[in-house]
Design an enzyme around this catalytic site. Structure first.
Site, mmCIF file in Angstrom:
data_model
loop_
_atom_site.group_PDB
_atom_site.id
_atom_site.type_symbol
_atom_site.label_atom_id
_atom_site.label_comp_id
_atom_site.label_asym_id
_atom_site.label_seq_id
_atom_site.Cartn_x
_atom_site.Cartn_y
_atom_site.Cartn_z
ATOM 1 N N CYS A 87 -12.587 43.151 -97.090
ATOM 2 C CA CYS A 87 -11.827 41.896 -97.230
ATOM 3 C C CYS A 87 -11.216 41.833 -98.636
ATOM 4 O O CYS A 87 -11.886 42.135 -99.626
ATOM 5 C CB CYS A 87 -12.751 40.698 -97.014
ATOM 6 N N GLY A 146 -22.355 42.550 -97.251
ATOM 7 C CA GLY A 146 -22.398 43.309 -95.998
ATOM 8 C C GLY A 146 -21.966 42.521 -94.779
ATOM 9 O O GLY A 146 -21.892 41.293 -94.804
ATOM 10 N N GLU A 147 -21.619 43.261 -93.716
ATOM 11 C CA GLU A 147 -21.303 42.667 -92.407
ATOM 12 C C GLU A 147 -22.550 42.885 -91.539
ATOM 13 O O GLU A 147 -22.838 44.030 -91.128
ATOM 14 C CB GLU A 147 -20.061 43.350 -91.813
ATOM 15 N N CYS A 182 -20.229 47.011 -98.656
ATOM 16 C CA CYS A 182 -19.721 46.619 -97.337
ATOM 17 C C CYS A 182 -18.475 47.443 -97.016
ATOM 18 O O CYS A 182 -17.631 47.653 -97.888
ATOM 19 C CB CYS A 182 -19.362 45.132 -97.349
ATOM 20 N N SER A 197 -16.217 33.909 -89.957
ATOM 21 C CA SER A 197 -15.259 33.837 -91.061
ATOM 22 C C SER A 197 -13.886 34.137 -90.490
ATOM 23 O O SER A 197 -13.576 35.293 -90.200
ATOM 24 C CB SER A 197 -15.620 34.872 -92.132
ATOM 25 N N LEU A 198 -13.076 33.103 -90.300
ATOM 26 C CA LEU A 198 -11.772 33.323 -89.671
ATOM 27 C C LEU A 198 -10.702 33.560 -90.745
ATOM 28 O O LEU A 198 -10.009 34.557 -90.738
ATOM 29 C CB LEU A 198 -11.407 32.142 -88.769
ATOM 30 N N HIS A 199 -10.541 32.598 -91.632
ATOM 31 C CA HIS A 199 -9.678 32.700 -92.818
ATOM 32 C C HIS A 199 -8.183 32.762 -92.538
ATOM 33 O O HIS A 199 -7.381 32.708 -93.474
ATOM 34 C CB HIS A 199 -10.066 33.881 -93.727
ATOM 35 N N GLU A 235 -27.854 41.502 -103.882
ATOM 36 C CA GLU A 235 -27.939 40.120 -104.335
ATOM 37 C C GLU A 235 -28.582 39.222 -103.286
ATOM 38 O O GLU A 235 -28.357 39.390 -102.087
ATOM 39 C CB GLU A 235 -26.524 39.583 -104.589
ATOM 40 N N CYS A 238 -12.934 39.832 -101.651
ATOM 41 C CA CYS A 238 -14.381 39.951 -101.808
ATOM 42 C C CYS A 238 -14.767 41.026 -102.825
ATOM 43 O O CYS A 238 -14.331 42.173 -102.726
ATOM 44 C CB CYS A 238 -15.003 40.285 -100.454
ATOM 45 N N ASN A 289 -13.069 30.406 -105.145
ATOM 46 C CA ASN A 289 -13.717 30.218 -106.443
ATOM 47 C C ASN A 289 -12.891 30.878 -107.549
ATOM 48 O O ASN A 289 -12.915 32.078 -107.722
ATOM 49 C CB ASN A 289 -15.108 30.856 -106.352
ATOM 50 N N CYS A 323 -20.293 36.127 -103.327
ATOM 51 C CA CYS A 323 -20.831 37.384 -102.833
ATOM 52 C C CYS A 323 -20.371 38.607 -103.623
ATOM 53 O O CYS A 323 -19.196 38.863 -103.771
ATOM 54 C CB CYS A 323 -20.395 37.505 -101.375
ATOM 55 N N SER A 330 -23.636 35.262 -90.299
ATOM 56 C CA SER A 330 -22.200 35.161 -90.533
ATOM 57 C C SER A 330 -21.513 36.495 -90.233
ATOM 58 O O SER A 330 -22.007 37.551 -90.627
ATOM 59 C CB SER A 330 -21.978 34.792 -92.002
ATOM 60 N N CYS A 389 -29.541 32.850 -99.179
ATOM 61 C CA CYS A 389 -28.449 33.670 -98.662
ATOM 62 C C CYS A 389 -28.831 35.125 -98.895
ATOM 63 O O CYS A 389 -29.006 35.541 -100.043
ATOM 64 C CB CYS A 389 -27.153 33.309 -99.395
HETATM 65 S S1 SF4 Z 1 -16.452 39.121 -97.149
HETATM 66 FE FE1 SF4 Z 1 -18.271 39.896 -96.088
HETATM 67 S S2 SF4 Z 1 -17.417 41.250 -94.498
HETATM 68 FE FE2 SF4 Z 1 -15.776 40.944 -95.981
HETATM 69 S S3 SF4 Z 1 -15.967 42.677 -97.416
HETATM 70 FE FE3 SF4 Z 1 -17.156 40.948 -98.275
HETATM 71 S S4 SF4 Z 1 -19.228 41.287 -97.581
HETATM 72 FE FE4 SF4 Z 1 -17.896 42.527 -96.277
#
Ligand code: SF4
Length: 344
Positions: A113, A157-158, A109, A210-212, A89, A116, A286, A330, A187, A102
């Site tokens: 998380c 992805g990271e 990934c 991204s702390l969260h 995407e 996600c 969201n 994402c 990010s 973006c």
């Molecule tokens: S938020 Fe980012 S790092 Fe976490 S699983 Fe999704 S894509 Fe991967």
């Protein structure tokens, strides 16, 4: 190897190896990056027999747009079909003063998380630098005015887990697409070695963390990578980044209803940031995403969380959700399509 993803110098060397004058490499670099063509046939200042020969022997390296969705606010989500039939995407975000894209850095990934959609795919593979640059070129085609001014590496992805390709893509985007490093944001979910390495590259991109969650217990429940690198270690790496590059680090905090949105956690977060990071981007979850078990925070808890931070001297922006009706968060769109199996 497609020609996209090669530096200007490499394209000149490639031209020499083919028995062509070096300037053919420069011409092709201009067509690939400045004009963003998709075929050799469009490179009209190359001799016709050469164009035909290249079409037989070489690959430009552009991916096809498999699906396009546009929201009322202009947010455009592109589903790109890669050469191996995998999908990624890319989201084009037009604002009044700029157009951001973006981009994704991996197919799927491995970070996992809990909130996600991309995480549910696991890791299918890393993207190449060419595939990252291709996303910016494709975004240009779908941007009002045909331009992209800002790039955020915040899609699937990271990025730090695909570091070498990321760096190569960043260097191509700055040198060839002429988007300044200051207009690029990378990010991370808190990959400490990646943050430290990027700090030392003399490439002044903005880092978004991204702390969260402000403590290890909650954070590692939300972001499994938090078990490897705790909040303290991540914040040390962020300080190193700020000191080394002179660039501000943006802290992203996704607010999940009933999970990380209490005033106590806001106070803990403010304490963690004091004097180091003066700005937090709050992103209320969201609720349109039906794939996830988490829920949206209430308006009162978002307001309360924000007020606590502001009382402690932290500047807060609330990131507006864009493109809600087109699954713009994402991974939502790709996950709804079948992908080949993940690697273990
Ligand atoms: S938020 Fe980012 S790092 Fe976490 S699983 Fe999704 S894509 Fe991967």
């Amino acid at each position: 190897m497609p020609l996209l993803g090669q530096t200007r110098d490499q394209l000149q060397q490639w031209a020499e190896r083919r028995g062509l004058p070096r300037f053919r490499g420069r011409q092709i670099a201009d067509w690939l990056y400045r004009r963003g063509v998709r075929t050799f046939a469009e490179m009209v200042d190359l001799p016709a027999p050469l164009r035909e020969q290249l079409a037989t022997d070489e690959r430009v390296g552009r991916s096809a747009v498999d699906q396009r969705q546009q929201a009322a606010d202009g947010t455009t989500k592109l589903l790109l079909l890669l050469a191996d039939d995998r999908r990624i995407e890319t989201v084009v975000l037009p604002y009044t003063d700029r157009v951001s894209v973006c981009i994704s850095s991996q197919v799927g990934c491995p970070v996992g998380c809990v909130f996600c959609a991309t995480a549910t795919m696991g890791l299918l593979r890393n993207l190449t630098a060419a595939e990252m640059v291709d996303q910016v070129l494709t975004a240009r085609e779908h941007s009002p005015g045909g331009k992209v001014s800002h790039v955020v590496v915040m899609g699937m992805g990271e990025p730090m887990l695909n570091y070498d390709a990321l760096l190569r893509a960043l260097r191509l985007i700055t040198a060839e697409l002429e988007i300044s490093a200051r207009r690029i944001t990378v990010s991370t979910a808190g990959h400490v070695p990646g943050i430290r390495r990027l700090a030392d590259e003399a490439l002044p991109v903005t880092l978004a963390l991204s702390l969260h969650a402000p403590n290890d217990e909650l954070r590692s429940e939300l972001i499994p990578m938090g078990r490897k690198w705790g909040v303290g270690e991540v914040m040390d790496a962020v300080r190193h980044y700020t000191r080394t590059t002179g660039r501000r680090v943006t802290l992203e905090y996704l607010l999940l209803g009933g999970v990380n949105d209490t005033p106590e956690l806001a106070r803990e977060l403010a304490g963690l940031l004091r004097g180091e990071i003066g700005h937090v981007n709050l992103i209320p979850w969201n609720a349109a995403d039906s794939l996830q078990p988490v829920r949206a925070p209430g308006k009162r808890s978002v307001r309360g969380f924000r007020e606590v931070l502001e009382q402690q001297g932290v500047t807060v922006t609330e990131r507006m959700e864009r493109g809600r009706e087109i699954d713009a968060a994402c991974g939502q769109l790709v996950v709804k399509r079948a992908q080949p199996e993940a690697v273990s």
